[in-house]
Design a protein around this motif. Structure first.
Motif, PDB file in Angstrom:
ATOM      1  N   VAL A  74       0.859  -1.182   0.000  1.00  0.00           N
ATOM      2  CA  VAL A  74       0.000   0.000   0.000  1.00  0.00           C
ATOM      3  C   VAL A  74       0.895   1.232   0.000  1.00  0.00           C
ATOM      4  O   VAL A  74       1.981   1.227   0.593  1.00  0.00           O
ATOM      5  CB  VAL A  74      -0.933   0.026   1.230  1.00  0.00           C
ATOM      6  CG1 VAL A  74      -1.992  -1.052   1.108  1.00  0.00           C
ATOM      7  CG2 VAL A  74      -0.156  -0.148   2.528  1.00  0.00           C
ATOM      8  N   PRO A  75       0.476   2.307  -0.686  1.00  0.00           N
ATOM      9  CA  PRO A  75       1.317   3.514  -0.759  1.00  0.00           C
ATOM     10  C   PRO A  75       1.442   4.178   0.613  1.00  0.00           C
ATOM     11  O   PRO A  75       0.449   4.460   1.278  1.00  0.00           O
ATOM     12  CB  PRO A  75       0.581   4.406  -1.761  1.00  0.00           C
ATOM     13  CG  PRO A  75      -0.815   3.892  -1.791  1.00  0.00           C
ATOM     14  CD  PRO A  75      -0.762   2.450  -1.472  1.00  0.00           C
ATOM     15  N   GLY A 115       9.670  12.037  -7.014  1.00  0.00           N
ATOM     16  CA  GLY A 115      10.789  11.421  -6.313  1.00  0.00           C
ATOM     17  C   GLY A 115      10.585   9.931  -6.093  1.00  0.00           C
ATOM     18  O   GLY A 115       9.687   9.305  -6.679  1.00  0.00           O
ATOM     19  N   SER A 116      11.413   9.352  -5.251  1.00  0.00           N
ATOM     20  CA  SER A 116      11.287   7.942  -4.893  1.00  0.00           C
ATOM     21  C   SER A 116       9.933   7.712  -4.230  1.00  0.00           C
ATOM     22  O   SER A 116       9.433   8.571  -3.505  1.00  0.00           O
ATOM     23  CB  SER A 116      12.412   7.527  -3.943  1.00  0.00           C
ATOM     24  OG  SER A 116      13.672   7.846  -4.488  1.00  0.00           O
ATOM     25  N   VAL A 117       9.363   6.536  -4.470  1.00  0.00           N
ATOM     26  CA  VAL A 117       8.017   6.249  -3.969  1.00  0.00           C
ATOM     27  C   VAL A 117       8.069   5.178  -2.881  1.00  0.00           C
ATOM     28  O   VAL A 117       8.468   4.039  -3.147  1.00  0.00           O
ATOM     29  CB  VAL A 117       7.091   5.779  -5.112  1.00  0.00           C
ATOM     30  CG1 VAL A 117       5.679   5.544  -4.582  1.00  0.00           C
ATOM     31  CG2 VAL A 117       7.068   6.796  -6.243  1.00  0.00           C
ATOM     32  N   PRO A 118       7.678   5.537  -1.630  1.00  0.00           N
ATOM     33  CA  PRO A 118       7.693   4.553  -0.550  1.00  0.00           C
ATOM     34  C   PRO A 118       6.389   3.753  -0.488  1.00  0.00           C
ATOM     35  O   PRO A 118       5.298   4.303  -0.631  1.00  0.00           O
ATOM     36  CB  PRO A 118       7.858   5.420   0.695  1.00  0.00           C
ATOM     37  CG  PRO A 118       7.178   6.705   0.345  1.00  0.00           C
ATOM     38  CD  PRO A 118       7.343   6.883  -1.148  1.00  0.00           C
ATOM     39  N   TYR A 143       7.145  -4.150   5.660  1.00  0.00           N
ATOM     40  CA  TYR A 143       8.482  -3.824   5.149  1.00  0.00           C
ATOM     41  C   TYR A 143       8.368  -2.553   4.317  1.00  0.00           C
ATOM     42  O   TYR A 143       7.549  -2.472   3.397  1.00  0.00           O
ATOM     43  CB  TYR A 143       8.968  -5.008   4.303  1.00  0.00           C
ATOM     44  CG  TYR A 143      10.293  -4.880   3.590  1.00  0.00           C
ATOM     45  CD1 TYR A 143      11.288  -4.004   3.986  1.00  0.00           C
ATOM     46  CD2 TYR A 143      10.564  -5.697   2.491  1.00  0.00           C
ATOM     47  CE1 TYR A 143      12.499  -3.924   3.316  1.00  0.00           C
ATOM     48  CE2 TYR A 143      11.773  -5.636   1.813  1.00  0.00           C
ATOM     49  CZ  TYR A 143      12.738  -4.734   2.229  1.00  0.00           C
ATOM     50  OH  TYR A 143      13.942  -4.666   1.554  1.00  0.00           O
ATOM     51  N   LEU A 144       9.151  -1.530   4.650  1.00  0.00           N
ATOM     52  CA  LEU A 144       9.159  -0.281   3.893  1.00  0.00           C
ATOM     53  C   LEU A 144      10.096  -0.420   2.699  1.00  0.00           C
ATOM     54  O   LEU A 144      11.311  -0.560   2.871  1.00  0.00           O
ATOM     55  CB  LEU A 144       9.595   0.875   4.797  1.00  0.00           C
ATOM     56  CG  LEU A 144       9.765   2.247   4.133  1.00  0.00           C
ATOM     57  CD1 LEU A 144       8.511   2.656   3.380  1.00  0.00           C
ATOM     58  CD2 LEU A 144      10.128   3.297   5.187  1.00  0.00           C
ATOM     59  N   VAL A 145       9.527  -0.398   1.507  1.00  0.00           N
ATOM     60  CA  VAL A 145      10.317  -0.543   0.285  1.00  0.00           C
ATOM     61  C   VAL A 145      10.128   0.703  -0.580  1.00  0.00           C
ATOM     62  O   VAL A 145       9.158   1.453  -0.416  1.00  0.00           O
ATOM     63  CB  VAL A 145       9.919  -1.810  -0.509  1.00  0.00           C
ATOM     64  CG1 VAL A 145      10.111  -3.054   0.341  1.00  0.00           C
ATOM     65  CG2 VAL A 145       8.473  -1.732  -0.998  1.00  0.00           C
ATOM     66  N   TRP A 159      15.279   1.361   4.544  1.00  0.00           N
ATOM     67  CA  TRP A 159      14.442   0.246   4.098  1.00  0.00           C
ATOM     68  C   TRP A 159      14.155  -0.677   5.300  1.00  0.00           C
ATOM     69  O   TRP A 159      14.532  -1.848   5.283  1.00  0.00           O
ATOM     70  CB  TRP A 159      15.158  -0.570   3.027  1.00  0.00           C
ATOM     71  CG  TRP A 159      15.433   0.090   1.713  1.00  0.00           C
ATOM     72  CD1 TRP A 159      16.262   1.126   1.461  1.00  0.00           C
ATOM     73  CD2 TRP A 159      14.902  -0.310   0.438  1.00  0.00           C
ATOM     74  NE1 TRP A 159      16.297   1.408   0.114  1.00  0.00           N
ATOM     75  CE2 TRP A 159      15.471   0.538  -0.541  1.00  0.00           C
ATOM     76  CE3 TRP A 159      14.015  -1.317   0.025  1.00  0.00           C
ATOM     77  CZ2 TRP A 159      15.166   0.429  -1.890  1.00  0.00           C
ATOM     78  CZ3 TRP A 159      13.716  -1.424  -1.313  1.00  0.00           C
ATOM     79  CH2 TRP A 159      14.281  -0.558  -2.267  1.00  0.00           C
ATOM     80  N   PRO A 160      13.558  -0.225   6.360  1.00  0.00           N
ATOM     81  CA  PRO A 160      13.379  -1.084   7.536  1.00  0.00           C
ATOM     82  C   PRO A 160      12.411  -2.246   7.275  1.00  0.00           C
ATOM     83  O   PRO A 160      11.286  -2.033   6.831  1.00  0.00           O
ATOM     84  CB  PRO A 160      12.830  -0.131   8.591  1.00  0.00           C
ATOM     85  CG  PRO A 160      12.181   0.959   7.806  1.00  0.00           C
ATOM     86  CD  PRO A 160      13.001   1.127   6.567  1.00  0.00           C
TER      87      PRO A 160
END
Length: 279
Positions: A74-75, A115-118, A143-145, A159-160
């Protein structure tokens, strides 16, 4: 009969451990805690997977698995909410193993600007992820990717995995003034660059003079500053390849490549530690 008794006792002990805090609640319940003003909000893996914006994403070079991975996720922007992020300075991402990353909220907001998308990847029990190399568990349950991490220069410590909580907090230098360099230093002083490198790369596991939330590695500032008992060459060596300097059975620190921490930044990190040792 003895086998059944052991299984029963095992369930009782597990329940007691969860209640007493010996086993992280997130590991037992698959719950992610979100704290962004007001009362903390707890969301389950099932709730996240059922969201209409849940999607299947592909990460070509996953940081933890060192290969391409596909997740249901999920965003992060949507989960936290624009209003909650608008005034936040730092997002503290806490894992169940004691790893605590201080992620600038601006880095997350950049996702809406190209930018980068978490994403918060969620492990589905019906399709479990593989174990991380060298460990007995996967990166789940949360998991944060990042998609396109290169766009915003997302660091390896941002990236925890085994994510348990996300919390809006003040900037680390406000929370822990002992981290700050002398005000008289110029804005382009290497010690200032090293200060930021420490916050990004070292604080997830280490504290410094009591500053920080990480619980995995030792405090690098007390009772003595690491620069007082280790040479500059030794600090550089342990950052690049810890096991080449010293080893012990439960050693967890990975080496940082020149791509993750360039040589110039590593020199600045050493300068920062030496600077604090003199204060």
């Amino acid at each position: 009969e003895w086998t059944r008794m052991r299984l029963g006792l095992g369930r009782i002990f597990l329940l007691a451990a969860v209640i007493l805090g010996a086993v992280p609640a997130s590991a037992a319940e698959r719950v992610l805690t979100l704290s962004f003003g007001g009362e903390p909000r707890r969301v389950t893996a099932e709730e996240l997977l059922a969201r209409p914006d849940a999607a299947t994403i592909s990460i070509p070079n996953d940081l933890s698995y060192k290969r391409a991975m596909t997740y249901r996720a999920v965003p992060m922007l949507a989960v936290i909410g624009d209003a909650a992020l608008r005034d936040a300075d730092t997002i503290e991402a806490r894992a169940s193993d004691g790893f605590v990353s201080q992620i600038p909220a601006a880095l997350i907001r950049k996702a809406a600007e190209g930018g980068s998308v978490p994403w918060i990847a969620v492990e589905d029990p019906s399709a479990p992820w593989p174990s991380i190399k060298g460990q007995s568990h996967s990166a789940g349950p949360f998991y944060l990717v990042w998609e396109h991490p290169e766009r915003s220069s997302v660091g390896s410590e941002q990236w925890p995995f085994a994510l348990a909580a996300l919390t809006a907090v003040a900037h680390p230098l406000q929370r822990w003034p002992q981290l700050a360099v002398e005000e008289a230093l110029s804005q382009d002083a290497p010690e200032r660059r090293g200060q930021q490198s420490f916050i990004t790369n070292c604080m997830p596991c280490h504290r410094l003079k009591g500053a920080g939330e990480g619980e995995i590695g030792p405090d690098l500032g007390q009772p003595m500053n690491v620069a007082e008992y280790m040479t500059a060459a030794g600090i550089r060596a342990i950052v690049r390849d810890p096991k080449a300097v010293r080893t012990w059975p439960k050693q967890q620190m990975p080496g940082f490549t020149a791509e993750q921490i360039p040589d110039g930044e590593l020199d600045a990190l050493v300068a920062y530690l030496e600077h604090l040792a003199k204060r």
